[in-house]
Design a protein around this motif. Structure first.
Motif: not given
Length: 446
Positions: A379-391
């Motif tokens: 889940k944290l990895e998905r959050v990191v991926a979403l965070n990159h997309k958000m960036n």
């Protein structure tokens, strides 16, 4: 000549000329043969005695005349033929004269404005005639006067036409001036209203442009605020990235530690299994010792009874009995000690079994915790991926906001320029309106 010059029109001059010449010469016919643009001629004036063919309006197309005589008459030639058949004329020319019953003729050119206007021709139809020199000179002079009279008539006609044209132009100009005056007054009156409306529209446009400028300024301020918020969001996202990265690293270390603990617990469980197995073997050994001790005690008692029944020396018997008693005592102590050790091994075995069960349960919980850690890590990895997309999205928003800010600034400058132009137009419209009002008053006075 006075009669000729008394006429003021070309037709009157020619008619008077042929009439007077025929009266003075007492001939049968006098005509004016006028040349047109293609060098063909037509009889435009005629005075003829009764009984002879009328020639007025007759068109004469004589190529022989054109080729042989036209240039000579342009140069002022005068010809008098008493007998047309003895004058050496061409056949086609004689045929033209025979159609008019001519037997003798006198031809003089009429020069007008330096060009050949036509011919003044006297015809004798009743008989042949020898023209006299005074007659020829007189007809020549009359032709000259006719040319002058035509010049004067033409000038007079031109003057009259000019005067009439001038009068018409003057009347037209007067009418046009009056009409123009009314049109100008009407147009200016309309234009005054139009320019007043234009001035008002320009003022409203200026006000509207200024309002639009204020709205654009608000939009620009909003974009500036959005840009600032975006910068703050970008900073917060960077902090979140660092925090997430740290959490991810901590989680990786925790997972690794739990994995190590799992291996350690597994090793401890294996050790407990070995201890349980060793305790089991030790308990079996203690039971074996217990059984052997019990057998030794029994054998010792049997030996003592045997000794008591046998005939052995008293000293040896005493020694053996003492040894047997001692051995029995030791065996008795060993049996008792073994009896005490057996419950301890049972307790150890029970505790090892209990600890092994607890360790197995903890191991299962630890394995379950590791699975949950793995789920959290995913889940944290998905959050990191979403965070990159958000960036990435925030970067795009930041670029769009920057472009919109630049566009707003450009629009602001453009609208400011438009507002300035609208203000100038409004001022100029007011000036033009005042000028038109003054012009209307001036036109009305005129």
């Amino acid at each position: 000549t006075q009669h000729i010059r008394a006429s003021l029109k070309t037709g009157d001059i020619l008619n008077t000329s042929v009439k007077e010449v025929r009266r003075i010469l007492e001939c049968d016919r006098v005509v004016v043969y006028s040349m047109n643009s293609d060098n063909h001629g037509m009889i435009v004036a005629e005075s003829v005695a009764p009984g002879w063919t009328r020639a007025k309006g007759k068109v004469i197309n004589d190529p022989c005349f054109e080729s042989r005589y036209l240039d000579k008459y342009r140069n002022g030639r005068v010809r008098a033929w008493g007998n047309i058949y003895e004058a050496g004329m061409t056949k086609c020319y004689i045929e033209q004269l025979e159609q008019l019953e001519v037997k003798a003729n006198l031809v003089t050119p009429i020069i007008n404005e330096g060009k050949l206007f036509g011919l003044l021709v006297a015809h004798q139809c009743s008989d042949f005639r020898q023209w006299q020199h005074p007659e020829i000179r007189w007809v020549t002079q009359i032709a000259t006067q006719v040319g002058f009279a035509l010049d004067n008539a033409k000038l007079l006609e031109q003057l009259q036409e000019a005067n009439q044209k001038s009068d018409r132009v003057s009347d037209q100009q007067h009418e046009q001036t009056e009409a123009l005056k009314h049109q100008v007054v009407e147009i200016l009156s309309d234009k005054v209203d139009a320019y007043q409306t234009l001035s008002q529209e320009a003022m409203r446009q200026s006000e509207t442009t200024i309002n639009v400028l204020h709205q654009i300024q608000k939009v620009a301020d909003s974009f500036s605020g959005i840009a600032l918020n975006v910068q703050q969001v970008k900073f917060q996202e960077q902090q979140n990235d660092l925090a997430v990265q740290g959490t991810q690293e901590s989680l990786d270390r925790a997972v690794n530690s739990i994995s190590n603990i799992q291996h350690t617990v597994q090793n401890v469980a294996v050790g407990f299994d070995k201890i349980s197995h060793s305790s089991q073997k030790l308990a079996e050994a203690v039971n074996t010792i217990k059984d052997l001790s019990k057998q030794l005690v029994q054998q010792s008692m049997s030996i003592t009874r045997s000794i008591n029944r046998s005939q052995i020396e008293e000293s040896s018997q005493n020694s053996i009995i003492d040894l047997s008693d001692t051995l029995f005592s030791l065996m008795q102590q060993l049996f008792e000690a073994t009896a005490k050790v057996e419950p301890l091994f049972a307790n150890i075995k029970a505790e090892v079994r209990e600890k092994t069960i607890a360790l197995d349960s903890g191991t299962q919980q630890l394995i379950s915790g590791i699975g949950e850690f793995q789920t959290v890590r995913q889940k944290l990895e998905r959050v990191v991926a979403l965070n990159h997309k958000m960036n990435t999205l925030i970067e795009n928003i930041a670029k769009s906001v920057e472009n919109q800010t630049q566009s707003s600034a450009f629009a602001k400058d453009s609208v400011q320029e438009v507002a300035s132009i609208a203000e100038r137009i409004s001022a100029q419209s007011m000036t033009i309106t005042q000028s038109f009002n003054q012009l209307v008053v001036l036109v009305q006075k005129l």
